[in-house]
Design a protein around this motif. Structure first.
Motif, mmCIF file in Angstrom:
data_model
loop_
_atom_site.group_PDB
_atom_site.id
_atom_site.type_symbol
_atom_site.label_atom_id
_atom_site.label_comp_id
_atom_site.label_asym_id
_atom_site.label_seq_id
_atom_site.Cartn_x
_atom_site.Cartn_y
_atom_site.Cartn_z
ATOM 1 N N ASP A 1 56.597 -3.498 -21.048
ATOM 2 C CA ASP A 1 56.741 -4.911 -21.881
ATOM 3 C C ASP A 1 56.018 -4.733 -23.092
ATOM 4 O OD1 ASP A 1 57.442 -6.641 -18.818
ATOM 5 O OD2 ASP A 1 58.837 -5.644 -20.198
ATOM 6 N N THR A 2 54.765 -4.174 -22.971
ATOM 7 C CA THR A 2 53.854 -3.931 -24.022
ATOM 8 C C THR A 2 54.433 -3.579 -25.522
ATOM 9 O OG1 THR A 2 52.062 -3.490 -22.569
ATOM 10 C CG2 THR A 2 51.820 -2.912 -25.128
ATOM 11 N N ALA A 3 54.418 -4.531 -26.404
ATOM 12 C CA ALA A 3 55.015 -4.350 -27.672
ATOM 13 C C ALA A 3 54.830 -5.452 -28.664
ATOM 14 C CB ALA A 3 56.525 -4.420 -27.710
ATOM 15 N N VAL A 4 55.092 -5.187 -29.899
ATOM 16 C CA VAL A 4 55.081 -6.667 -30.783
ATOM 17 C C VAL A 4 56.367 -7.417 -30.778
ATOM 18 C CG1 VAL A 4 55.013 -7.405 -33.205
ATOM 19 C CG2 VAL A 4 53.435 -5.268 -32.512
ATOM 20 N N TYR A 5 56.438 -8.522 -30.297
ATOM 21 C CA TYR A 5 57.546 -9.295 -30.096
ATOM 22 C C TYR A 5 57.939 -10.174 -31.518
ATOM 23 C CZ TYR A 5 57.750 -8.203 -25.173
ATOM 24 O OH TYR A 5 58.055 -7.569 -24.099
ATOM 25 N N ARG B 1 61.724 -6.723 -29.581
ATOM 26 C CA ARG B 1 60.390 -6.166 -29.624
ATOM 27 C C ARG B 1 60.167 -4.575 -29.968
ATOM 28 N NH1 ARG B 1 60.144 -6.058 -22.880
ATOM 29 N NH2 ARG B 1 61.513 -4.186 -22.530
ATOM 30 N N GLN B 2 59.185 -4.180 -30.376
ATOM 31 C CA GLN B 2 58.978 -2.978 -30.987
ATOM 32 C C GLN B 2 57.486 -2.502 -30.405
ATOM 33 O OE1 GLN B 2 59.408 -2.367 -35.087
ATOM 34 N NE2 GLN B 2 59.944 -0.119 -34.900
ATOM 35 N N ALA B 3 57.884 -1.427 -29.404
ATOM 36 C CA ALA B 3 56.506 -0.684 -28.858
ATOM 37 C C ALA B 3 56.091 0.472 -29.918
ATOM 38 C CB ALA B 3 56.890 -0.055 -27.504
ATOM 39 N N PRO B 4 54.891 0.976 -30.123
ATOM 40 C CA PRO B 4 54.433 1.917 -30.907
ATOM 41 C C PRO B 4 55.309 3.264 -30.663
ATOM 42 C CG PRO B 4 52.590 1.035 -29.871
ATOM 43 C CD PRO B 4 53.813 0.310 -29.206
ATOM 44 N N GLY B 5 55.926 3.882 -31.946
ATOM 45 C CA GLY B 5 56.392 5.188 -31.788
ATOM 46 C C GLY B 5 58.207 4.768 -31.317
ATOM 47 N N LYS B 6 58.426 3.448 -31.020
ATOM 48 C CA LYS B 6 59.811 3.210 -30.544
ATOM 49 C C LYS B 6 60.475 2.441 -31.617
ATOM 50 C CE LYS B 6 59.192 3.827 -25.503
ATOM 51 N NZ LYS B 6 59.393 3.228 -24.298
#
Length: 128
Positions: A90-94, A38-43
């Protein structure tokens, strides 16, 4: 080549559940392991869970252990990620990923570089 298509993302309240699916097609016989990242904004992209295709051995990041479950259905060439007790963090693009590399997979499963094939990603948003 292996093609991966994720589905099942969406918006859910904290404490809720979602199940992500990843359907594989193409040279699926070459898959040794599959993972979710997963990838969260800015991470940076981070490891979530992985499963070995032949024996269903599973691996989890500490942050999701006990809340998320990875499983697979060989007949459908599909891997699932059941997510319970979701948190806003847990919010992210999976992303779903597949690896044909069996050498050292048990120690490399958490590395994005281990995976050759990637899906397009599905958004998961957990509201507080």
């Amino acid at each position: 080549q292996v093609q991966l298509v994720e589905s099942g993302g969406g918006l859910v309240q904290a404490g809720g559940s979602l199940r992500l699916s990843c359907a594989a097609s193409g040279r699926t016989f070459s898959i040794y392991g599959m993972g979710w990242f997963r990838q969260a904004p800015g991470k940076e992209r981070e490891f979530v869970a992985a499963i070995r295709w032949n024996d269903s051995n599973t691996y989890y990041a500490d942050s999701v252990k006990g809340r998320f479950t990875i499983s697979r259905d060989n007949a459908k060439n599909t891997v699932y990620l059941k997510m319970n007790s979701l948190k806003p963090e847990d919010t992210a693009v999976y992303y779903c990923a597949a690896s044909p590399d069996r050498f050292g997979y048990s120690v490399k499963y958490h590395r994005a570089s281990t995976y050759y094939y990637w899906g397009q990603g599905t958004q998961v948003t957990v509201s507080s």
